[in-house]
Design an enzyme around this catalytic site. Structure first.
Site, PDB file in Angstrom:
ATOM      1  N   CYS A  81       0.836  -1.204   0.000  1.00 36.28           N
ATOM      2  CA  CYS A  81       0.000   0.000   0.000  1.00 36.28           C
ATOM      3  C   CYS A  81       0.870   1.253   0.000  1.00 36.28           C
ATOM      4  O   CYS A  81       1.515   1.585   0.999  1.00 36.28           O
ATOM      5  CB  CYS A  81      -0.921  -0.028   1.218  1.00 36.28           C
ATOM      6  SG  CYS A  81      -1.810   1.502   1.519  1.00 36.28           S
ATOM      7  N   CYS A  84      -0.067   3.973   2.509  1.00 33.50           N
ATOM      8  CA  CYS A  84       0.357   3.567   3.854  1.00 33.50           C
ATOM      9  C   CYS A  84       1.796   4.012   4.117  1.00 33.50           C
ATOM     10  O   CYS A  84       2.144   4.413   5.240  1.00 33.50           O
ATOM     11  CB  CYS A  84       0.263   2.048   4.014  1.00 33.50           C
ATOM     12  SG  CYS A  84      -1.400   1.364   3.883  1.00 33.50           S
TER      13      CYS A  84
END
Length: 326
Positions: A81, A84
């Site tokens: 991700c 993230c």
């Protein structure tokens, strides 16, 4: 592993009446324990790790139990991700900067699918908090640092004001002294009238609970625990016998019907859709006049009591209400 005592419905946990008082008592005990341990050890407590990796096996210990002493911020992330990777360093840096006022728990969603599902995470990065065992969704997506900082400040204030929880560095080597200090902290005596009100609410006697909380407030108008309990009992009483499908249909067909809008807002709040409930009532206040407008405004203030005055969603909705009114 099923997280115990965690509300997965937007932190509108209808057992929170007693939880708030119990959390305050535990937090006071924890502070006394830390002070005693530091005194016995003769040294300033050393800081434990403020950023921890949490899995399903350790969730109870590392998040639920720890949240009785310090707000635990959960960062749901994954290695693939990219957003993230933008957000996580911000959270980790702020955890160090805030120096123990919250703990950051990082959960890899690929390795902990059960927790991912139990929290109802729709996408990552997603950030939650747990305070005194109560789960609260904070935000989703790679938010900029000023926004993250603002949310954390509101969370820390809510933890202290509503639950009496104030994080602080702890020396793990003084655990034995802490355990001994815990035994020396006297328990806070119960309020019998408030305990009776809680018991009525727990048993489903909503009428009795409402009367009991009102009696407490007649003697102690500023009792926040009784205010919260009364607001929750009234909410449950209003929705207990409603036909949810009919109520939502009526509200959709009659957007200017204040009673219909209030009924749906109650259902939304009870289902954990806090922003939807608040937004609906702010819109009702904006569209209406006279008694209808005041009715919608008063109901919105009642729902604020259910969620808690320091909740970031309440703070935002109060601002929206003020803009509509003034």
């Amino acid at each position: 592993m099923q997280p115990r005592n965690v509300s997965m419905s937007g932190a509108v946990d209808l057992s929170a009446v007693k939880a708030a008082a119990e959390a305050k008592q535990k937090a006071e005990q924890a502070r006394a324990q830390r002070a005693a341990a530091q005194s016995d050890g003769g040294q300033q407590a050393a800081q434990v790790s403020l950023v921890i990796d949490v899995d399903e096996a350790g969730f109870e210990r590392d998040v639920i139990q720890r949240s009785a002493e310090v707000p635990v911020v959960i960062d749901f992330w994954a290695d693939w991700c990219q957003p993230c990777k933008q957000l996580s360093p911000i959270l980790e840096r702020l955890a160090a900067e805030y120096g123990g006022r919250f703990v950051l728990a990082k959960i890899d969603v690929d390795a902990n699918q059960m927790l991912f599902q139990q929290f109802g995470v729709q996408g990552i990065p997603a950030v939650f908090a747990v305070i005194a065992g109560q789960a609260l969704p904070l935000f989703q997506g790679a938010a900029p640092e000023p926004q993250v900082r603002q949310v954390l400040d509101q969370l820390i204030a809510a933890a202290e004001q509503r639950f009496g929880i104030v994080g602080a560095p702890v020396d793990p080597d003084q655990a034995q002294a802490v355990a001994e200090a815990q035994q020396a902290v006297p328990a806070v005596p119960d309020n019998p009238a408030l305990a009776a009100a809680h018991a009525a609410l727990d048993s489903g006697d909503l009428g009795g609970a409402i009367t009991a909380y009102e009696n407490v407030l007649s003697d102690e108008p500023a009792n926040e625990e009784a205010k919260l309990g009364l607001a929750q009992a009234q909410l449950l009483s209003r929705v207990r016998d409603v036909d949810a499908e009919r109520v939502r249909k009526d509200a959709a067909e009659r957007p200017d019907d204040i009673a219909a809008q209030l009924a749906v807002a109650d259902l939304d709040l009870l289902g954990g859709h806090v922003e939807d409930a608040f937004g609906r009532l702010v819109g009702a206040v904006q569209r209406s006049v006279g008694d209808d407008r005041d009715t919608a405004r008063v109901r919105l203030l009642e729902l604020f009591e259910v969620v808690g005055a320091e909740d970031p969603r309440v703070v935002a909705a109060r601002g929206a209400l003020a803009r509509v009114l003034f």
